[in-house]
Design a protein around this motif. Sequence first.
Motif, PDB file in Angstrom:
ATOM      1  N   THR A  37       0.831  -1.188   0.086  1.00 42.96           N
ATOM      2  CA  THR A  37       0.281   0.049   0.117  1.00 42.96           C
ATOM      3  C   THR A  37       0.795   1.226   0.147  1.00 42.96           C
ATOM      4  OG1 THR A  37      -0.129  -0.002   2.369  1.00 42.96           O
ATOM      5  CG2 THR A  37      -2.046  -1.057   1.253  1.00 42.96           C
ATOM      6  N   TYR A  38       2.186   1.038   0.103  1.00 42.20           N
ATOM      7  CA  TYR A  38       3.059   2.379   0.332  1.00 42.20           C
ATOM      8  C   TYR A  38       3.770   2.506  -0.946  1.00 42.20           C
ATOM      9  CZ  TYR A  38       2.198   1.799   5.266  1.00 42.20           C
ATOM     10  OH  TYR A  38       1.508   1.698   6.260  1.00 42.20           O
ATOM     11  N   LYS A  39       3.313   3.687  -1.723  1.00 52.48           N
ATOM     12  CA  LYS A  39       3.934   3.802  -3.138  1.00 52.48           C
ATOM     13  C   LYS A  39       4.508   5.019  -3.239  1.00 52.48           C
ATOM     14  CE  LYS A  39       1.417   0.339  -4.945  1.00 52.48           C
ATOM     15  NZ  LYS A  39       2.170  -0.646  -5.206  1.00 52.48           N
ATOM     16  N   THR A  40       4.287   6.160  -2.391  1.00 52.58           N
ATOM     17  CA  THR A  40       4.978   7.479  -2.329  1.00 52.58           C
ATOM     18  C   THR A  40       5.549   7.718  -0.931  1.00 52.58           C
ATOM     19  OG1 THR A  40       2.917   8.551  -1.468  1.00 52.58           O
ATOM     20  CG2 THR A  40       3.201   8.547  -3.789  1.00 52.58           C
ATOM     21  N   TYR A  41       6.511   8.552  -1.000  1.00 59.07           N
ATOM     22  CA  TYR A  41       7.379   8.824   0.122  1.00 59.07           C
ATOM     23  C   TYR A  41       7.595  10.529   0.374  1.00 59.07           C
ATOM     24  CZ  TYR A  41      11.742   9.212  -2.596  1.00 59.07           C
ATOM     25  OH  TYR A  41      12.713   9.792  -3.304  1.00 59.07           O
ATOM     26  N   ASN A  42       8.063  10.814   1.449  1.00 59.25           N
ATOM     27  CA  ASN A  42       9.021  12.212   1.643  1.00 59.25           C
ATOM     28  C   ASN A  42       9.714  11.919   3.040  1.00 59.25           C
ATOM     29  OD1 ASN A  42       9.710  14.644   1.390  1.00 59.25           O
ATOM     30  ND2 ASN A  42       7.786  15.533   0.572  1.00 59.25           N
ATOM     31  N   PHE A  43      10.539  13.004   3.383  1.00 49.06           N
ATOM     32  CA  PHE A  43      11.241  13.059   4.452  1.00 49.06           C
ATOM     33  C   PHE A  43      10.413  13.457   5.555  1.00 49.06           C
ATOM     34  CE2 PHE A  43      14.456  12.776   1.038  1.00 49.06           C
ATOM     35  CZ  PHE A  43      15.055  11.705   1.573  1.00 49.06           C
ATOM     36  N   ASP A  45      10.214  15.861   8.260  1.00 49.91           N
ATOM     37  CA  ASP A  45      10.949  17.289   8.524  1.00 49.91           C
ATOM     38  C   ASP A  45      11.608  17.116  10.041  1.00 49.91           C
ATOM     39  OD1 ASP A  45      10.710  17.896   5.959  1.00 49.91           O
ATOM     40  OD2 ASP A  45       8.835  19.149   6.399  1.00 49.91           O
ATOM     41  N   LYS A  46      10.742  16.888  10.797  1.00 50.99           N
ATOM     42  CA  LYS A  46      11.320  17.073  12.327  1.00 50.99           C
ATOM     43  C   LYS A  46      12.533  15.994  12.650  1.00 50.99           C
ATOM     44  CE  LYS A  46       6.882  18.512  14.334  1.00 50.99           C
ATOM     45  NZ  LYS A  46       5.863  17.802  15.352  1.00 50.99           N
ATOM     46  N   GLY A  47      12.473  14.973  11.947  1.00 53.51           N
ATOM     47  CA  GLY A  47      13.807  14.170  11.991  1.00 53.51           C
ATOM     48  C   GLY A  47      14.890  14.547  11.395  1.00 53.51           C
ATOM     49  N   ILE A  48      14.565  14.939  10.279  1.00 56.79           N
ATOM     50  CA  ILE A  48      15.804  15.427   9.458  1.00 56.79           C
ATOM     51  C   ILE A  48      16.374  16.995  10.148  1.00 56.79           C
ATOM     52  CG2 ILE A  48      16.438  16.775   7.412  1.00 56.79           C
ATOM     53  CD1 ILE A  48      15.734  13.837   6.734  1.00 56.79           C
ATOM     54  N   ARG A  60      23.725  14.620   1.225  1.00 54.94           N
ATOM     55  CA  ARG A  60      24.403  13.486   0.573  1.00 54.94           C
ATOM     56  C   ARG A  60      23.504  12.364   1.010  1.00 54.94           C
ATOM     57  NH1 ARG A  60      30.819  14.687   1.779  1.00 54.94           N
ATOM     58  NH2 ARG A  60      31.115  15.880  -0.233  1.00 54.94           N
ATOM     59  N   LEU A  61      23.225  12.326   2.309  1.00 55.77           N
ATOM     60  CA  LEU A  61      22.332  11.185   2.739  1.00 55.77           C
ATOM     61  C   LEU A  61      21.238  11.330   2.359  1.00 55.77           C
ATOM     62  CD1 LEU A  61      22.118   8.817   4.964  1.00 55.77           C
ATOM     63  CD2 LEU A  61      21.416  10.402   6.582  1.00 55.77           C
ATOM     64  N   MET A  62      20.370  12.471   2.472  1.00 56.76           N
ATOM     65  CA  MET A  62      19.017  12.539   1.660  1.00 56.76           C
ATOM     66  C   MET A  62      18.968  12.057   0.149  1.00 56.76           C
ATOM     67  SD  MET A  62      17.788  15.807   3.660  1.00 56.76           S
ATOM     68  CE  MET A  62      15.969  15.841   3.008  1.00 56.76           C
ATOM     69  N   ALA A  63      20.039  12.620  -0.294  1.00 60.21           N
ATOM     70  CA  ALA A  63      20.225  12.219  -2.001  1.00 60.21           C
ATOM     71  C   ALA A  63      20.263  10.665  -2.247  1.00 60.21           C
ATOM     72  CB  ALA A  63      21.209  12.972  -2.610  1.00 60.21           C
ATOM     73  N   ALA A  64      21.339  10.017  -1.074  1.00 60.65           N
ATOM     74  CA  ALA A  64      21.243   8.598  -1.382  1.00 60.65           C
ATOM     75  C   ALA A  64      20.068   7.858  -1.088  1.00 60.65           C
ATOM     76  CB  ALA A  64      22.400   8.063  -0.408  1.00 60.65           C
ATOM     77  N   GLU A 166      30.992  10.434  -0.069  1.00 62.90           N
ATOM     78  CA  GLU A 166      29.561  10.370  -0.454  1.00 62.90           C
ATOM     79  C   GLU A 166      29.539   8.996  -1.100  1.00 62.90           C
ATOM     80  OE1 GLU A 166      27.236  12.667  -4.022  1.00 62.90           O
ATOM     81  OE2 GLU A 166      29.292  13.114  -3.599  1.00 62.90           O
ATOM     82  N   GLU A 167      30.534   8.128  -1.629  1.00 64.93           N
ATOM     83  CA  GLU A 167      30.111   6.965  -2.395  1.00 64.93           C
ATOM     84  C   GLU A 167      29.853   5.977  -0.987  1.00 64.93           C
ATOM     85  OE1 GLU A 167      33.165   3.513  -3.954  1.00 64.93           O
ATOM     86  OE2 GLU A 167      33.447   5.585  -4.860  1.00 64.93           O
ATOM     87  N   ARG A 168      30.624   5.940  -0.055  1.00 61.05           N
ATOM     88  CA  ARG A 168      30.316   5.248   1.121  1.00 61.05           C
ATOM     89  C   ARG A 168      28.819   5.447   1.603  1.00 61.05           C
ATOM     90  NH1 ARG A 168      33.346   6.043   5.649  1.00 61.05           N
ATOM     91  NH2 ARG A 168      34.189   8.080   5.166  1.00 61.05           N
ATOM     92  N   LEU A 169      28.426   6.549   1.792  1.00 61.83           N
ATOM     93  CA  LEU A 169      26.920   6.956   2.389  1.00 61.83           C
ATOM     94  C   LEU A 169      26.098   6.284   1.374  1.00 61.83           C
ATOM     95  CD1 LEU A 169      27.129  10.638   3.280  1.00 61.83           C
ATOM     96  CD2 LEU A 169      26.292   8.639   4.534  1.00 61.83           C
ATOM     97  N   TYR A 170      26.246   6.593  -0.014  1.00 62.61           N
ATOM     98  CA  TYR A 170      25.346   5.764  -0.993  1.00 62.61           C
ATOM     99  C   TYR A 170      25.370   4.134  -0.802  1.00 62.61           C
ATOM    100  CZ  TYR A 170      23.774   9.737  -3.743  1.00 62.61           C
ATOM    101  OH  TYR A 170      23.326  10.892  -4.294  1.00 62.61           O
ATOM    102  N   THR A 171      26.378   3.669  -0.818  1.00 59.41           N
ATOM    103  CA  THR A 171      26.651   2.102  -0.426  1.00 59.41           C
ATOM    104  C   THR A 171      26.095   1.820   0.778  1.00 59.41           C
ATOM    105  OG1 THR A 171      28.949   2.123  -1.791  1.00 59.41           O
ATOM    106  CG2 THR A 171      28.418   0.518  -0.187  1.00 59.41           C
ATOM    107  N   GLY A 172      26.251   2.649   1.953  1.00 60.79           N
ATOM    108  CA  GLY A 172      25.572   2.156   3.179  1.00 60.79           C
ATOM    109  C   GLY A 172      24.087   2.246   3.143  1.00 60.79           C
ATOM    110  N   VAL A 173      23.597   3.264   2.505  1.00 61.20           N
ATOM    111  CA  VAL A 173      22.016   3.269   2.222  1.00 61.20           C
ATOM    112  C   VAL A 173      21.748   2.396   1.508  1.00 61.20           C
ATOM    113  CG1 VAL A 173      20.086   4.867   1.280  1.00 61.20           C
ATOM    114  CG2 VAL A 173      22.005   5.840   2.963  1.00 61.20           C
TER     115      VAL A 173
END
Length: 188
Positions: A37-43, A45-48, A60-64, A166-173
Amino acid sequence: MKTFKTLLMIFTVVFALTGCSSLRTASDYDKNVDFSTYKTYNFYDKGIERVRLNNLDKRRLMAAVEAEMNAKGFVKADKPSMLVNLVVVGREKTDVYNSGFGGWGWGGGWGWRGGWGGWGWGGGPTYVNQYIEGTIIIDFLDPDKKILFWHGRGSGFNLDNLNKREERLYTGVREILAQYPPNALAAK
């Protein structure tokens, strides 16, 4: 021989450091949730706002996360079916490495309280590596039901290492989100 000792010592330190750099991932989820049932997402804000990273790494983390969510077929929306909450926790870590390469000398051999030793493990220089080890947490929240329905984390991220960050963040995510959705894992 001195060159051999130096190369062996460098190899040992590099091997020890790379062996400890892998991310340890885990996830948990609500078994009563229909993940289809979950098709859409967003961040969320309070957590970010509370993520303890500099703004460059936060972006970078958000982009990953966005790249991985989009690759999984989710669409970012203003009124999403799920919110992504990010948390980064850091703790001081100290690793001590011994090159393990000794030489001829007294101690560590045969007999009571040591004796004449030979080439072997023990001795040699000791190296200390102090850094901040990070844990990246990715939570999925249902904004309508106000519940957490999926929790993923990756521990072992060296937050002090700027090399290929940046590469390590993307890999981790990617490694963390590889466990979502859990129903896809059960089907395999």
